[in-house]
Design a protein around this motif. Structure first.
Motif, PDB file in Angstrom:
ATOM      1  N   LEU A   1      32.350  40.085  35.625  1.00 25.10           N
ATOM      2  CA  LEU A   1      32.181  41.492  35.251  1.00 25.10           C
ATOM      3  C   LEU A   1      30.724  41.882  35.466  1.00 25.10           C
ATOM      4  CD1 LEU A   1      33.113  44.172  33.810  1.00 25.10           C
ATOM      5  CD2 LEU A   1      32.436  43.071  31.660  1.00 25.10           C
ATOM      6  N   ILE A   2      30.512  43.053  36.056  1.00 21.71           N
ATOM      7  CA  ILE A   2      29.160  43.559  36.258  1.00 21.71           C
ATOM      8  C   ILE A   2      29.143  45.032  35.844  1.00 21.71           C
ATOM      9  CG2 ILE A   2      29.584  44.143  38.694  1.00 21.71           C
ATOM     10  CD1 ILE A   2      26.672  43.243  39.244  1.00 21.71           C
ATOM     11  N   THR A   3      28.121  45.432  35.078  1.00 18.28           N
ATOM     12  CA  THR A   3      28.042  46.792  34.553  1.00 18.28           C
ATOM     13  C   THR A   3      26.904  47.551  35.217  1.00 18.28           C
ATOM     14  OG1 THR A   3      29.010  46.186  32.425  1.00 18.28           O
ATOM     15  CG2 THR A   3      27.695  48.188  32.476  1.00 18.28           C
ATOM     16  N   ALA A   4      27.189  48.790  35.600  1.00 14.20           N
ATOM     17  CA  ALA A   4      26.237  49.601  36.363  1.00 14.20           C
ATOM     18  C   ALA A   4      25.794  50.840  35.604  1.00 14.20           C
ATOM     19  CB  ALA A   4      26.861  50.024  37.695  1.00 14.20           C
ATOM     20  N   GLY A   5      24.490  51.119  35.691  1.00 15.50           N
ATOM     21  CA  GLY A   5      23.920  52.376  35.232  1.00 15.50           C
ATOM     22  C   GLY A   5      23.704  53.297  36.408  1.00 15.50           C
ATOM     23  N   ALA A   6      23.260  54.530  36.131  1.00 12.32           N
ATOM     24  CA  ALA A   6      23.140  55.539  37.181  1.00 12.32           C
ATOM     25  C   ALA A   6      21.696  55.930  37.449  1.00 12.32           C
ATOM     26  CB  ALA A   6      23.939  56.786  36.813  1.00 12.32           C
ATOM     27  N   VAL A   7      21.409  56.160  38.728  1.00 19.07           N
ATOM     28  CA  VAL A   7      20.143  56.751  39.172  1.00 19.07           C
ATOM     29  C   VAL A   7      20.478  57.925  40.081  1.00 19.07           C
ATOM     30  CG1 VAL A   7      18.866  54.572  39.059  1.00 19.07           C
ATOM     31  CG2 VAL A   7      20.014  55.215  41.187  1.00 19.07           C
ATOM     32  N   ASP A   8      19.439  58.689  40.458  1.00 18.32           N
ATOM     33  CA  ASP A   8      19.635  59.701  41.487  1.00 18.32           C
ATOM     34  C   ASP A   8      19.297  59.097  42.844  1.00 18.32           C
ATOM     35  OD1 ASP A   8      16.845  59.653  41.669  1.00 18.32           O
ATOM     36  OD2 ASP A   8      16.578  61.547  40.608  1.00 18.32           O
ATOM     37  N   GLN A   9      19.334  59.892  43.908  1.00 16.01           N
ATOM     38  CA  GLN A   9      19.110  59.347  45.241  1.00 16.01           C
ATOM     39  C   GLN A   9      17.688  58.833  45.435  1.00 16.01           C
ATOM     40  OE1 GLN A   9      20.490  62.213  48.202  1.00 16.01           O
ATOM     41  NE2 GLN A   9      22.472  61.191  48.218  1.00 16.01           N
ATOM     42  N   ALA A  10      16.773  59.272  44.567  1.00 17.47           N
ATOM     43  CA  ALA A  10      15.391  58.791  44.654  1.00 17.47           C
ATOM     44  C   ALA A  10      15.185  57.501  43.874  1.00 17.47           C
ATOM     45  CB  ALA A  10      14.433  59.863  44.149  1.00 17.47           C
ATOM     46  N   GLY A  11      16.247  57.020  43.225  1.00 15.95           N
ATOM     47  CA  GLY A  11      16.137  55.779  42.468  1.00 15.95           C
ATOM     48  C   GLY A  11      15.633  55.959  41.051  1.00 15.95           C
ATOM     49  N   GLN A  12      15.497  57.211  40.584  1.00 16.20           N
ATOM     50  CA  GLN A  12      15.069  57.459  39.209  1.00 16.20           C
ATOM     51  C   GLN A  12      16.269  57.374  38.275  1.00 16.20           C
ATOM     52  OE1 GLN A  12      13.032  61.319  39.387  1.00 16.20           O
ATOM     53  NE2 GLN A  12      11.079  60.260  39.220  1.00 16.20           N
ATOM     54  N   GLU A  13      16.094  56.681  37.170  1.00 15.26           N
ATOM     55  CA  GLU A  13      17.186  56.538  36.211  1.00 15.26           C
ATOM     56  C   GLU A  13      17.637  57.905  35.725  1.00 15.26           C
ATOM     57  OE1 GLU A  13      18.230  53.722  32.348  1.00 15.26           O
ATOM     58  OE2 GLU A  13      16.140  54.248  32.769  1.00 15.26           O
ATOM     59  N   ALA A  14      18.939  58.143  35.772  1.00 18.60           N
ATOM     60  CA  ALA A  14      19.492  59.422  35.333  1.00 18.60           C
ATOM     61  C   ALA A  14      19.260  59.607  33.846  1.00 18.60           C
ATOM     62  CB  ALA A  14      20.981  59.487  35.653  1.00 18.60           C
ATOM     63  N   SER A  15      18.963  60.836  33.453  1.00 20.09           N
ATOM     64  CA  SER A  15      18.653  61.117  32.051  1.00 20.09           C
ATOM     65  C   SER A  15      19.790  60.742  31.124  1.00 20.09           C
ATOM     66  CB  SER A  15      18.313  62.599  31.881  1.00 20.09           C
ATOM     67  OG  SER A  15      19.410  63.416  32.274  1.00 20.09           O
ATOM     68  N   PHE A  16      21.032  60.774  31.627  1.00 21.21           N
ATOM     69  CA  PHE A  16      22.198  60.502  30.790  1.00 21.21           C
ATOM     70  C   PHE A  16      22.582  59.030  30.751  1.00 21.21           C
ATOM     71  CE2 PHE A  16      23.568  61.923  35.040  1.00 21.21           C
ATOM     72  CZ  PHE A  16      24.189  60.774  35.496  1.00 21.21           C
ATOM     73  N   SER A  17      22.047  58.216  31.651  1.00 23.97           N
ATOM     74  CA  SER A  17      22.577  56.864  31.854  1.00 23.97           C
ATOM     75  C   SER A  17      22.357  55.952  30.655  1.00 23.97           C
ATOM     76  CB  SER A  17      21.934  56.233  33.086  1.00 23.97           C
ATOM     77  OG  SER A  17      22.518  54.976  33.363  1.00 23.97           O
ATOM     78  N   THR A  18      23.434  55.328  30.197  1.00 26.56           N
ATOM     79  CA  THR A  18      23.369  54.319  29.142  1.00 26.56           C
ATOM     80  C   THR A  18      22.724  53.055  29.710  1.00 26.56           C
ATOM     81  OG1 THR A  18      25.191  55.182  27.831  1.00 26.56           O
ATOM     82  CG2 THR A  18      24.875  52.805  27.749  1.00 26.56           C
ATOM     83  N   PHE A  19      22.085  52.297  28.837  1.00 29.87           N
ATOM     84  CA  PHE A  19      21.363  51.093  29.252  1.00 29.87           C
ATOM     85  C   PHE A  19      21.769  49.936  28.342  1.00 29.87           C
ATOM     86  CE2 PHE A  19      18.959  54.101  26.721  1.00 29.87           C
ATOM     87  CZ  PHE A  19      18.666  53.367  25.583  1.00 29.87           C
ATOM     88  N   GLY A  20      20.977  48.881  28.306  1.00 27.34           N
ATOM     89  CA  GLY A  20      21.267  47.734  27.457  1.00 27.34           C
ATOM     90  C   GLY A  20      21.238  46.440  28.248  1.00 27.34           C
ATOM     91  N   LYS A  21      21.310  45.330  27.549  1.00 20.22           N
ATOM     92  CA  LYS A  21      21.185  44.029  28.213  1.00 20.22           C
ATOM     93  C   LYS A  21      22.333  43.748  29.171  1.00 20.22           C
ATOM     94  CE  LYS A  21      23.409  41.361  24.494  1.00 20.22           C
ATOM     95  NZ  LYS A  21      23.241  40.296  23.490  1.00 20.22           N
ATOM     96  N   THR A  22      23.482  44.386  28.946  1.00 20.19           N
ATOM     97  CA  THR A  22      24.619  44.147  29.836  1.00 20.19           C
ATOM     98  C   THR A  22      24.587  45.026  31.084  1.00 20.19           C
ATOM     99  OG1 THR A  22      25.978  45.745  28.611  1.00 20.19           O
ATOM    100  CG2 THR A  22      26.106  43.435  27.926  1.00 20.19           C
TER     101      THR A  22
END
Length: 618
Positions: free
Chosen positions: A509-530
């Motif tokens: 299992l692999i969990t993904a967060g979101a960025v925009d096309q410039a590689g900046q983390e999306a303001s809404f994206s959840t994070f965490g060790k997983t």
């Protein structure tokens, strides 16, 4: 896509709009603890206490009442929040954000404008995302200063234009566009409609006792009802002027597209089956797998529809599709015919129309979601075959009544779904959905089940554990399949909230967060060790049922980018195991710098690099 007390995207957006950008990111550091008291470390949401508060009237009535009617409740809530901050060392930024957002709203409730700036200063110090570090709490400060100095809306607009206009556009453009879109569609009637349709029912079911989260929501909404209407036009105009002033600015650098690749139709590749475990897929748009799919309803019972039926809303599909697109265009500050229609619709809604409209939009969101995800997962891969793993989640605003029988049925459905994947020889599964114990806790509270708040918390954990353990065991029992999960869109920690599947740790299992096309983390994206990798999840273009294309944002759109890479690696090198594919994705990912210029938590996948590591020549 989430299962929660307020399940629809629209309803959540309405309540967020009620709070407004003034509280969009009001994190703050814990207050100084008493020297004599060692605070208890909190690493999971269930370690925090739960409380109920007795309302003197229905939420909708309090929303319409003078501020004074809420001040006694506000004093109780504030005392409890401050006590918790002193008693607990909370190891979660999102929880601190919620606590201090509530304290800011409570300060506004009692007219203590001088207390607000200290909270926003702490918030900015803790922000990790570039846009949040700059925009967090700015409007809150301006509103507080306006109220303290008895300034008018024109002053507020001019100050907002000056403050926001001085910020680096590349870092704040997404935040400002989103704030402008939310403010522009703010309508107190809509918020009142949510109160009547959902919060009133929850309060009535609980004999006028409500959890702290509902009281906080009510107070925040009531405060913003006081502050936003007289200033809305001035703030929107200020944000629009900043957007216009930067209309000729260079677009963000696109570092995402050059990383991607497509497999030529004449390549030496093998068919690969990709399962989209989601809200339903229009298989007519894709190459379906031999088994086509498997479906379960909201009670965990077998169902026949692989694409969610629209039912009586089918005749309204063109209008509803336009409204969904309009909502996305509005968020991106695009003045299209769809966004104009969306603004007009929102402005004209009355409180008694909100429930039906919200359920229509929720149904439409569920209808388009799985197909949009599938389109991303197989893009550029002519060897991909789609298997629909359909969950016919409810679009109703009222949550289903929790029970052990229902939890067991859902657990059995998870097991059966994964067995279906095995039978269909699925190699990659995308799971753009998540929820945690809070979904059960909210549903129990809504139906006044589970006993006291603390007993309800334990019952929610018990029922959730049935589903969590079953899902974890099912995934672990399919080691030849790589499962890809979306992190979530709450800007919080997936493991702190114990989300499934995003908070699980398994070899396949692999969990993904979101960025925009410039590689900046999306303001809404959840994070965490997983959350170990990231991919583009901002305004991603894909198909919806019927074949029309639409841009949607979320970690729901980032996760299938990772599944897309996994499926391409397997198509080009079918001997790869799930563990090897996961390793190649991780080895090819590149750590991006954070707002401070140092390596941050964004670990952006690089499909071309992963393919090269696998020995694949493109």
């Amino acid at each position: 896509m989430s299962r929660s007390l307020l399940p629809t995207v629209l309803t959540s957006a309405l309540l967020a709009a009620a709070q407004g950008p003034a509280h969009a990111a009001a994190d703050a550091a814990p207050e100084a603890k008493p020297a004599q008291a060692a605070r208890q470390v909190v690493t999971r949401a269930d370690q925090l206490p739960r409380r109920n508060y007795q309302l003197p009237a229905l939420p909708s009535e309090l929303f319409a009442a003078p501020l004074e009617a809420l001040r006694p409740l506000g004093a109780q809530l504030e005392a409890d929040i401050r006590a918790d901050l002193q008693a607990f060392d909370i190891q979660d930024a999102a929880t601190l954000r919620d606590s201090y957002s509530a304290l800011a709203a409570l300060a506004q409730l009692r007219g203590d404008w001088a207390a607000v700036p200290a909270l926003t200063a702490k918030a900015r110090a803790l922000q990790e995302k570039a846009g949040g570090k700059l925009t967090s709490g700015v409007l809150t400060d301006l509103l507080a200063e306006q109220q303290a100095e008895h300034r008018d809306a024109a002053w507020l607009g001019a100050e907002a234009r000056r403050r926001y206009g001085a910020m680096p556009w590349a870092d704040v453009q997404d935040n400002l566009k989103s704030s402008k879109g939310g403010l522009e569609t703010y309508n107190a009637e809509l918020v009142l409609g949510v109160m009547k349709a959902q919060l009133d029912a929850a309060a009535s079911n609980g004999n006028m006792h409500v959890p702290n989260s509902l009281l906080t929501m009510l107070i925040s909404a009531r405060v913003q009802k006081e502050l936003l209407p007289p200033n809305k036009s001035a703030i929107v105009a200020a944000l629009q002027s900043v957007i216009d002033a930067n209309s000729q600015a260079a677009a963000k650098a696109d570092i995402w597209t050059p990383r991607t690749f497509a497999i030529p139709a004449d390549a030496k590749a093998t068919p690969v089956v990709v399962a989209v475990w989601d809200s339903g897929v229009d298989l007519a748009l894709f190459k379906p797998a031999a088994g086509r799919g498997l479906a379960f309803d909201e009670q965990g019972q077998p169902a026949k529809d692989l694409l969610r039926p629209l039912g009586e809303a089918e005749g309204r599909w063109p209008q509803l599709r336009s409204l969904i697109k309009g909502a996305m265009d509005q968020r991106a500050a695009l003045d299209t015919s769809d966004s104009q229609r969306f603004r007009s619709t929102m402005a004209g809604l009355k409180a008694d129309q909100v429930k039906g409209f919200s359920e229509d939009m929720g149904l439409t969101g569920l209808y388009v979601h799985g197909t949009h995800v599938a389109g991303i997962a197989v893009d550029g891969n002519p060897f991909a075959q789609v298997y629909a793993g359909t969950m016919l989640w409810s679009a109703k605003t009222e949550p289903a009544e929790p029970s052990e029988a229902r939890a067991q049925a859902m657990a059995a459905a998870y097991k059966a779904m994964v067995e279906g994947f095995k039978t269909a020889k699925v190699r990659v599964v995308n799971m753009s959905w998540r929820y945690g114990p809070s979904a059960y806790e909210g549903a129990l509270a809504f139906h006044n089940l589970g006993g006291t708040p603390e007993q309800r918390k334990q019952e929610a954990l018990r029922l959730f554990k049935i589903e969590r353990d079953a899902l974890k065991a099912a995934i672990a029992g399919a080691p030849d399949i790589l499962f890809v999960a979306g992190a979530g869109n709450e800007d919080n920690s997936a493991d702190f909230e114990e989300y499934i599947p995003a908070g699980l740790e398994l070899p396949n299992l692999i969990t993904a967060g979101a960025v925009d096309q410039a590689g900046q983390e999306a303001s809404f994206s959840t994070f965490g060790k997983t959350v170990v990798v990231h991919a583009n999840g901002f305004e991603v273009d894909s198909v919806v049922p019927g074949g029309v294309r639409m841009k949607l944002s979320g970690t729901s759109m980032a996760s299938p980018q990772v599944a897309n890479l996994a499926a391409k690696l397997i198509a080009l090198k079918p001997t790869l195991t799930a563990a090897q594919v996961k390793a190649l994705i991780l080895q090819g990912a590149e750590r991006q710098n954070g707002a401070d210029g140092k390596p941050g938590r964004v670990n952006l996948i690089n499909p071309r690099k992963s393919a090269a590591l696998a020995g694949i020549r493109l």
